[in-house]
Design an enzyme around this catalytic site. Sequence first.
Site, PDB file in Angstrom:
ATOM      1  N   LYS A  21     -53.631 -40.143  27.107  1.00 39.16           N
ATOM      2  CA  LYS A  21     -52.982 -41.444  26.914  1.00 39.16           C
ATOM      3  C   LYS A  21     -51.727 -41.532  27.784  1.00 39.16           C
ATOM      4  CE  LYS A  21     -50.748 -39.525  22.780  1.00 39.16           C
ATOM      5  NZ  LYS A  21     -50.860 -39.428  21.302  1.00 39.16           N
ATOM      6  N   ARG A  60     -49.150 -42.982   9.051  1.00 34.57           N
ATOM      7  CA  ARG A  60     -48.986 -43.669  10.329  1.00 34.57           C
ATOM      8  C   ARG A  60     -50.207 -44.541  10.589  1.00 34.57           C
ATOM      9  NH1 ARG A  60     -48.319 -40.749  16.221  1.00 34.57           N
ATOM     10  NH2 ARG A  60     -50.512 -40.306  15.876  1.00 34.57           N
ATOM     11  N   TYR A  74     -19.327 -43.736  37.641  1.00 34.25           N
ATOM     12  CA  TYR A  74     -18.949 -44.881  36.806  1.00 34.25           C
ATOM     13  C   TYR A  74     -18.010 -44.460  35.685  1.00 34.25           C
ATOM     14  CZ  TYR A  74     -22.491 -47.865  38.953  1.00 34.25           C
ATOM     15  OH  TYR A  74     -23.226 -48.609  39.832  1.00 34.25           O
ATOM     16  N   MET A 109     -28.208 -45.167  38.104  1.00 33.92           N
ATOM     17  CA  MET A 109     -29.617 -45.580  38.124  1.00 33.92           C
ATOM     18  C   MET A 109     -30.417 -44.799  39.161  1.00 33.92           C
ATOM     19  SD  MET A 109     -31.286 -49.328  38.844  1.00 33.92           S
ATOM     20  CE  MET A 109     -30.417 -50.206  37.564  1.00 33.92           C
TER      21      MET A 109
HETATM   22  C1  LIG Z   1     -51.095 -38.115  20.965  1.00 35.42           C
HETATM   23  C2  LIG Z   1     -52.122 -37.677  19.989  1.00 35.42           C
HETATM   24  C3  LIG Z   1     -52.718 -36.396  20.116  1.00 35.42           C
HETATM   25  C4  LIG Z   1     -52.233 -35.368  21.110  1.00 35.42           C
HETATM   26  O1  LIG Z   1     -51.015 -34.851  20.661  1.00 35.42           O
HETATM   27  P1  LIG Z   1     -50.308 -33.617  21.362  1.00 35.42           P
HETATM   28  O2  LIG Z   1     -49.216 -33.258  20.427  1.00 35.42           O
HETATM   29  O3  LIG Z   1     -49.785 -34.111  22.658  1.00 35.42           O
HETATM   30  O4  LIG Z   1     -51.321 -32.563  21.533  1.00 35.42           O
HETATM   31  C5  LIG Z   1     -53.756 -36.081  19.283  1.00 35.42           C
HETATM   32  N1  LIG Z   1     -54.178 -36.954  18.328  1.00 35.42           N
HETATM   33  C6  LIG Z   1     -53.604 -38.167  18.167  1.00 35.42           C
HETATM   34  C7  LIG Z   1     -54.114 -39.067  17.093  1.00 35.42           C
HETATM   35  C8  LIG Z   1     -52.554 -38.560  18.974  1.00 35.42           C
HETATM   36  O5  LIG Z   1     -51.982 -39.754  18.787  1.00 35.42           O
END
Ligand SMILES: *Cc1c(COP(=O)(O)O)cnc(C)c1O
Length: 381
Positions: A42, A141, A262, A310
Amino acid sequence: MQSHIAIDAFSSRLGTDLDAIRANYRTIARRIAPARCGAVVKANAYGLGVTMVGPALYREGCRTFFVAQLCETGPLAQVIGGDAEIFVLNGIDPGSEALCAERGFVPVLNSATQVERWRTLARSNGRSLPAALQVDSGMSRLGLPSTAAIALANDPAFAREVDLRLVMTHLACADEPARPANAEQLARFRMVHAHFPGVPGSIANSGGIFLPGEFHGELARPGVALFGVDPGPHAEGLQPVVRLDARVLQIRTIEAGAGVGYGFEHIARGQQRLATIAIGYADGWPRCLGGVGAAWHSGTRLPIVGRVSMDSTTVDIGALPEGALREGDFVELIGPSQSLDNVARDAGTIAYEILTQLGARHARIYLENGAAQVRAPGSYP
Ligand SMILES: *Cc1c(COP(=O)(O)O)cnc(C)c1O
């Protein structure tokens, strides 16, 4: 766009070692066998570039991929084989059901509403549709409560309408093996999973992989561990994947009383040698590292002085011999001298956040089989 411009033509470079990602995948797959190993890619493979990381994992034998959103499926599907399955962890947004079904992506159904919308489409199509079902085993969640999931298991119409590929849950404390919550979530999940005979169960993220075997289920979902980040105290055998370097833009010596950056957050107490380097918060180099973090050069720590801008950051190079660092040289920000975890700790965050924020202006360098492929800045891989 692939580019053949010399690596030296960039202000900063982000190296991703695809061989190390593949080695980490092998390490994890061996650890959890006979459970199968998927890969969570992801957020553009945690910022590293899904179009490069996805195929590398596919070549390593991975056939189950997870993204968070439907918009992330396309870029991945284009670069891996059609025999791989792509799950969408967040499920389906209202209105995107038909597109998801048409393209053959598999939503993770998280809520009663998502289940109902997917079933409605299946009924109107007159065929069953593939899906995974998430059970909330305690994290609060995503996922159905146990009772709602069991009700689906006992509903013959659900079995006709949904081709259930996976029953899954997610652990809240997998990176902390001593927490009783892990065993509690596992027990709750098993109780529900037992109502779905023959459907593979999935529990472990990266942290879960380094918990006892009962947490591995039939399919694991590692993400961050593939990218070389230790997901807890028992992790072992993972290789670092990421390297980040930025170029020195200018070097100067300032006198006592001169302000730096800054707000003059830093005022020189005596003569001080400084280098301004080409990385700032727009590149995912956290602004909160001002006065806290560091860059490195040949094993020497170069503390950040003043605020991070930046597009640039100023570091003290007084610890280096005169002339050891020159305009145009690269300094290390993430690498053998300073791990991703160290940067995250200095910034008061986790490696996940640092990785996923690394910006579009870094030249992307991918190492595989001893060869380097370079992608010019701005061309999101
Ligand atoms: C992001 C996610 C993972 C992977 O998590 P890691 O801690 O990066 O291994 C696995 N399952 C779900 C449902 C996630 O949202």
